[in-house]
Structures are given as C-alpha cells and as structure tokens.
Design a protein around this motif. Sequence first.
Motif, mmCIF file in Angstrom:
data_model
loop_
_atom_site.group_PDB
_atom_site.id
_atom_site.type_symbol
_atom_site.label_atom_id
_atom_site.label_comp_id
_atom_site.label_asym_id
_atom_site.label_seq_id
_atom_site.Cartn_x
_atom_site.Cartn_y
_atom_site.Cartn_z
ATOM 1 N N ALA A 9 85.702 55.445 172.489
ATOM 2 C CA ALA A 9 84.323 54.961 172.456
ATOM 3 C C ALA A 9 83.407 56.077 171.966
ATOM 4 N N GLY A 10 82.529 55.712 171.044
ATOM 5 C CA GLY A 10 81.641 56.693 170.442
ATOM 6 C C GLY A 10 82.191 57.314 169.180
ATOM 7 N N GLY A 11 83.457 57.062 168.902
ATOM 8 C CA GLY A 11 84.092 57.624 167.731
ATOM 9 C C GLY A 11 83.890 56.771 166.494
ATOM 10 N N SER A 12 84.619 57.133 165.443
ATOM 11 C CA SER A 12 84.476 56.471 164.155
ATOM 12 C C SER A 12 85.834 56.143 163.546
ATOM 13 N N LEU A 13 85.826 55.101 162.746
ATOM 14 C CA LEU A 13 86.964 54.742 161.916
ATOM 15 C C LEU A 13 86.439 54.197 160.604
ATOM 16 N N ARG A 14 87.255 54.314 159.568
ATOM 17 C CA ARG A 14 86.875 53.774 158.262
ATOM 18 C C ARG A 14 87.975 52.844 157.783
ATOM 19 N N LEU A 15 87.616 51.605 157.551
ATOM 20 C CA LEU A 15 88.548 50.623 157.027
ATOM 21 C C LEU A 15 88.363 50.501 155.523
ATOM 22 N N SER A 16 89.453 50.258 154.839
ATOM 23 C CA SER A 16 89.397 50.042 153.400
ATOM 24 C C SER A 16 90.114 48.752 153.050
ATOM 25 N N CYS A 17 89.654 48.122 151.980
ATOM 26 C CA CYS A 17 90.272 46.894 151.486
ATOM 27 C C CYS A 17 90.451 47.051 149.982
ATOM 28 N N ALA A 18 91.695 47.119 149.555
ATOM 29 C CA ALA A 18 92.001 47.220 148.134
ATOM 30 C C ALA A 18 92.158 45.823 147.569
ATOM 31 N N ALA A 19 91.386 45.521 146.544
ATOM 32 C CA ALA A 19 91.387 44.196 145.940
ATOM 33 C C ALA A 19 92.043 44.251 144.563
ATOM 34 N N SER A 20 92.869 43.276 144.266
ATOM 35 C CA SER A 20 93.523 43.239 142.966
ATOM 36 C C SER A 20 93.747 41.797 142.545
ATOM 37 N N GLY A 21 93.972 41.611 141.280
ATOM 38 C CA GLY A 21 94.317 40.291 140.790
ATOM 39 C C GLY A 21 93.326 39.690 139.818
ATOM 40 N N ARG A 22 92.116 40.184 139.841
ATOM 41 C CA ARG A 22 91.128 39.673 138.891
ATOM 42 C C ARG A 22 89.897 40.563 138.922
ATOM 43 N N ALA A 23 88.958 40.257 138.061
ATOM 44 C CA ALA A 23 87.687 40.980 138.079
ATOM 45 C C ALA A 23 86.829 40.443 139.216
ATOM 46 N N PHE A 24 86.205 41.320 139.952
ATOM 47 C CA PHE A 24 85.486 40.925 141.148
ATOM 48 C C PHE A 24 83.969 40.994 140.997
ATOM 49 N N ILE A 68 78.985 48.742 155.269
ATOM 50 C CA ILE A 68 79.910 48.206 154.273
ATOM 51 C C ILE A 68 79.514 48.752 152.905
ATOM 52 N N SER A 69 80.510 49.079 152.099
ATOM 53 C CA SER A 69 80.238 49.605 150.764
ATOM 54 C C SER A 69 81.370 49.205 149.837
ATOM 55 N N ARG A 70 81.111 49.318 148.532
ATOM 56 C CA ARG A 70 82.183 49.019 147.579
ATOM 57 C C ARG A 70 82.234 50.089 146.507
ATOM 58 N N ASP A 71 83.438 50.275 145.992
ATOM 59 C CA ASP A 71 83.679 51.222 144.910
ATOM 60 C C ASP A 71 84.187 50.413 143.734
ATOM 61 N N ASN A 72 83.320 50.198 142.771
ATOM 62 C CA ASN A 72 83.675 49.347 141.643
ATOM 63 C C ASN A 72 84.844 49.917 140.846
ATOM 64 N N ALA A 73 84.872 51.220 140.695
ATOM 65 C CA ALA A 73 85.917 51.846 139.886
ATOM 66 C C ALA A 73 87.297 51.683 140.523
ATOM 67 N N LYS A 74 87.336 51.717 141.849
ATOM 68 C CA LYS A 74 88.619 51.643 142.550
ATOM 69 C C LYS A 74 88.923 50.244 143.065
ATOM 70 N N ASN A 75 87.978 49.308 142.889
ATOM 71 C CA ASN A 75 88.158 47.941 143.399
ATOM 72 C C ASN A 75 88.454 47.933 144.898
ATOM 73 N N THR A 76 87.701 48.716 145.624
ATOM 74 C CA THR A 76 87.878 48.764 147.075
ATOM 75 C C THR A 76 86.559 48.503 147.786
#
Length: 123
Positions: free
Chosen positions: A13-28, A69-77
């Motif tokens: 509790a009080g800590g941090s985590l970072r989740l990532s979602c890698a998207a593939s298969g088409r242009a987003f 929440i954030s996105r990285d267009n270059a990495k599709n994440t």
Amino acid sequence: VQLQASGGGLAQAGGSLRLSCAASGRAFSSYVMGWFRQAPGKEREFVASITWSRGLTSYSDSVKGRFTISRDNAKNTVSLQMNSLKPEDTARYYCAARAGVGLAYNGHEYNYWGQGTLVTVSS
C-alpha cells in the motif's frame, strides 16, 4: 488485433506499479484504448481510457489523481502508471481496444481484450 498486458505483481500500500499493453495487428490511430479491472467476486469495472490519436484521457473516480494512462505511438503500447496503491486496487487488470474516436467507459463498447495481468496490493 492482439493485446498483451504485462507489469502486474505485488506491491505494498502506497507503492507503485506500471502496467503496459502491447498492441499489434493493425494501425491504432482511430482506436480508443482502455484499462479495466476485476476483483474476485466483483464485476469488471472501468479504470481509464485514452484516445490513440489525440491522447484524450478519462479516469474512474476511484483512481483519479493516482493513476495515469498514456500511450506510445512509436511502440504501439499503452501504459497505466499506478501510484499510491491501495489494497482495494487488488484485481486482474485488462487492457482493451475499441474501434472509434470517442472515449468509452463500458466494457461492452470494446472490441478486443488482452489476457489480463494480476495486481495485488498488500496493506
């Protein structure tokens, strides 16, 4: 479309985590990405969403001010930075994608889902 979520784990509790979602298969560029979560015995709930093209964001009241929440267009994440974690944030977190340009908060509006990643927050 394939979505691969990662980054879950155990935090205090009080800590941090970072989740990532890698998207593939088409242009987003015309997609909306979302994070949802489901705790044991509870219904799935909306956490945050972001439009891929303009980066517009929305959050549930329970995470507003703590999650980003954030996105990285270059990495599709798409990422979910979770700070000031609470035990009630414990859940399996899912990333999802929706074809369209408007932010969406209902899971039924999303077309594609990742497999989920487990987040456990200890008190």
